[in-house]
Design an enzyme around this catalytic site. Structure first.
Site, PDB file in Angstrom:
ATOM      1  N   ASN A  53       2.022   1.734   3.930  1.00 49.36           N
ATOM      2  CA  ASN A  53       2.296  -0.040   5.120  1.00 49.36           C
ATOM      3  C   ASN A  53       2.346   0.410   6.664  1.00 49.36           C
ATOM      4  O   ASN A  53       3.106   0.046   7.334  1.00 49.36           O
ATOM      5  CB  ASN A  53       3.935  -0.048   4.815  1.00 49.36           C
ATOM      6  CG  ASN A  53       4.569  -1.779   4.916  1.00 49.36           C
ATOM      7  OD1 ASN A  53       5.846  -2.016   5.765  1.00 49.36           O
ATOM      8  ND2 ASN A  53       3.480  -2.391   5.313  1.00 49.36           N
ATOM      9  N   CYS A 109       0.975  -1.407   0.477  1.00 46.17           N
ATOM     10  CA  CYS A 109      -0.032   0.302  -0.242  1.00 46.17           C
ATOM     11  C   CYS A 109       0.617   1.208  -0.040  1.00 46.17           C
ATOM     12  O   CYS A 109       2.060   1.094   0.022  1.00 46.17           O
ATOM     13  CB  CYS A 109      -1.021  -0.325   1.567  1.00 46.17           C
ATOM     14  SG  CYS A 109       0.085   0.419   2.836  1.00 46.17           S
ATOM     15  N   CYS A 119      -1.342   0.859   7.095  1.00 47.60           N
ATOM     16  CA  CYS A 119      -2.655   0.341   7.127  1.00 47.60           C
ATOM     17  C   CYS A 119      -3.258  -0.779   6.480  1.00 47.60           C
ATOM     18  O   CYS A 119      -3.628  -1.621   7.245  1.00 47.60           O
ATOM     19  CB  CYS A 119      -3.537   1.863   7.315  1.00 47.60           C
ATOM     20  SG  CYS A 119      -3.269   2.899   8.090  1.00 47.60           S
ATOM     21  N   ARG A 120      -3.134  -0.410   5.711  1.00 47.97           N
ATOM     22  CA  ARG A 120      -4.140  -2.021   4.491  1.00 47.97           C
ATOM     23  C   ARG A 120      -2.991  -2.669   4.367  1.00 47.97           C
ATOM     24  O   ARG A 120      -3.429  -3.839   4.343  1.00 47.97           O
ATOM     25  CB  ARG A 120      -3.728  -0.941   3.185  1.00 47.97           C
ATOM     26  CG  ARG A 120      -5.731  -0.596   3.331  1.00 47.97           C
ATOM     27  CD  ARG A 120      -5.672   0.977   2.279  1.00 47.97           C
ATOM     28  NE  ARG A 120      -4.343   1.863   1.957  1.00 47.97           N
ATOM     29  CZ  ARG A 120      -4.460   1.845   0.735  1.00 47.97           C
ATOM     30  NH1 ARG A 120      -5.369   2.216  -0.263  1.00 47.97           N
ATOM     31  NH2 ARG A 120      -3.056   3.235   0.760  1.00 47.97           N
ATOM     32  N   SER A 121      -1.773  -3.018   3.543  1.00 50.80           N
ATOM     33  CA  SER A 121      -0.895  -3.818   3.822  1.00 50.80           C
ATOM     34  C   SER A 121      -0.279  -5.163   4.598  1.00 50.80           C
ATOM     35  O   SER A 121      -0.933  -5.620   4.979  1.00 50.80           O
ATOM     36  CB  SER A 121       0.187  -3.488   2.635  1.00 50.80           C
ATOM     37  OG  SER A 121       1.150  -2.800   3.296  1.00 50.80           O
ATOM     38  N   ASP A 169      -8.118   4.101   1.123  1.00 53.55           N
ATOM     39  CA  ASP A 169      -7.558   4.331   2.209  1.00 53.55           C
ATOM     40  C   ASP A 169      -7.794   5.110   3.367  1.00 53.55           C
ATOM     41  O   ASP A 169      -8.212   5.687   3.195  1.00 53.55           O
ATOM     42  CB  ASP A 169      -6.497   5.453   1.264  1.00 53.55           C
ATOM     43  CG  ASP A 169      -5.122   6.263   2.087  1.00 53.55           C
ATOM     44  OD1 ASP A 169      -5.294   5.464   3.566  1.00 53.55           O
ATOM     45  OD2 ASP A 169      -4.807   6.565   2.412  1.00 53.55           O
TER      46      ASP A 169
HETATM   47  P1  4NP Z   1      -1.971   2.751   4.316  1.00 60.61           P
HETATM   48  O1  4NP Z   1      -2.184   4.241   4.635  1.00 60.61           O
HETATM   49  O2  4NP Z   1      -1.297   3.305   2.823  1.00 60.61           O
HETATM   50  O3  4NP Z   1      -3.144   1.285   4.065  1.00 60.61           O
HETATM   51  O4  4NP Z   1      -0.766   2.472   5.075  1.00 60.61           O
HETATM   52  C1  4NP Z   1      -1.509   4.917   5.225  1.00 60.61           C
HETATM   53  C2  4NP Z   1      -1.122   5.844   5.820  1.00 60.61           C
HETATM   54  C3  4NP Z   1      -0.592   6.801   5.902  1.00 60.61           C
HETATM   55  C4  4NP Z   1      -0.527   7.859   5.028  1.00 60.61           C
HETATM   56  C5  4NP Z   1      -1.144   7.564   3.841  1.00 60.61           C
HETATM   57  C6  4NP Z   1      -2.367   6.724   3.371  1.00 60.61           C
HETATM   58  N1  4NP Z   1      -0.196   8.553   4.898  1.00 60.61           N
HETATM   59  O5  4NP Z   1      -0.263   9.868   4.018  1.00 60.61           O
HETATM   60  O6  4NP Z   1       0.789   9.476   6.078  1.00 60.61           O
END
Ligand code: 4NP
Length: 168
Positions: free
Chosen positions: A13, A10, A15-17, A127
Site C-alpha cells: 500500500n 496491493c 506503490c501500486r494501490s 510490483d
Molecule cells: P506495493 O509495492 O505493493 O505496490 O505497495 C511494494 C511495497 C513494499 C514492498 C513490496 C512491494 N516491500 O516488500 O516492502
C-alpha cells in the site's frame, strides 16, 4: 444515493494501490463524479502501515497531475470485505491473500484491476518496489487505462448512472 465503494489492494500500500487510488480519484473528480464514490486503498501486509506512498510513486504521479502525498498506508481489514463493493487487486499474490481472508458471500467483489484493461493483455500490475524508476511509469500507464475501463464498465452495467450534465 448509494455510493460505489472501491478498495484498491496491493502488497505494501505504498506503490501500486495508492497510485490507483490517486489516479481513479482524479479521474472521477475531473468528471464531477466524486460524490458517487468512496475510494480507498490498502495492503495485504503491514510492513509500511502509517507511511506515505513511496517517493518514487509520488514523483511519477505528480508529473501526471496526481497528488499522493496525503495518503497513508494501511492493511486490509476484515471489515473491508463487507463495506466495499469492489476490491480491485494488482497481482496474483494479492488475489490469493484477499480471497483466502474473504467470507464466501463477498468473494465476488474481488477482481484483478487489469480485468478492466483487457487490451493490455496482462493480468498483473508488476510490483515496482525493487525495480527501476521506469516501473512507476508503467504502473501509472496501466492504472490509467484500467481506471478508464472500470469507470466505463460501471456506466455500461448501469451501476453508475451518470447525470446528463456529464454524459458525453
Ligand atoms: P506495493 O509495492 O505493493 O505496490 O505497495 C511494494 C511495497 C513494499 C514492498 C513490496 C512491494 N516491500 O516488500 O516492502
Amino acid at each position: 444515493m448509494e455510493k460505489i465503494k472501491v478498495l484498491f489492494v496491493c502488497l505494501g500500500n505504498i506503490c501500486r494501490s495508492p497510485t490507483a487510488e490517486g489516479v481513479f480519484t482524479k479521474l472521477i473528480a475531473d468528471k464531477n463524479l466524486t460524490a458517487y464514490f468512496i475510494i480507498d486503498s490498502a495492503g495485504t501486509h503491514a510492513y509500511h502501515v502509517g507511511k506515505p506512498p513511496d517517493h518514487r510513486a509520488q514523483l511519477a504521479a505528480r508529473k501526471r497531475g496526481v497528488e499522493l502525498q496525503d495518503l497513508r498506508a494501511r492493511k486490509v481489514h476484515s471489515s473491508d470485505f463487507e463495506y466495499f463493493d469492489y476490491l480491485l487487486v494488482m497481482d496474483d499474490e494479492n488475489f490469493a491473500v484477499v480471497m483466502q481472508d474473504c467470507p464466501p458471500e463477498h468473494k465476488g467483489k474481488i477482481k484483478y484491476f487489469l480485468e478492466y484493461a483487457p487490451h493490455l493483455g496482462v493480468k498483473e500490475v508488476p510490483d515496482p518496489y525493487y525495480g527501476e524508476k521506469l516501473g512507476f511509469e508503467r504502473v501509472l500507464d496501466m492504472v490509467e487505462d484500467a481506471s478508464l475501463g472500470f469507470l466505463d464498465a460501471l456506466v455500461k452495467s448501469g451501476r453508475l448512472k451518470l447525470p446528463d450534465s456529464v454524459k458525453s
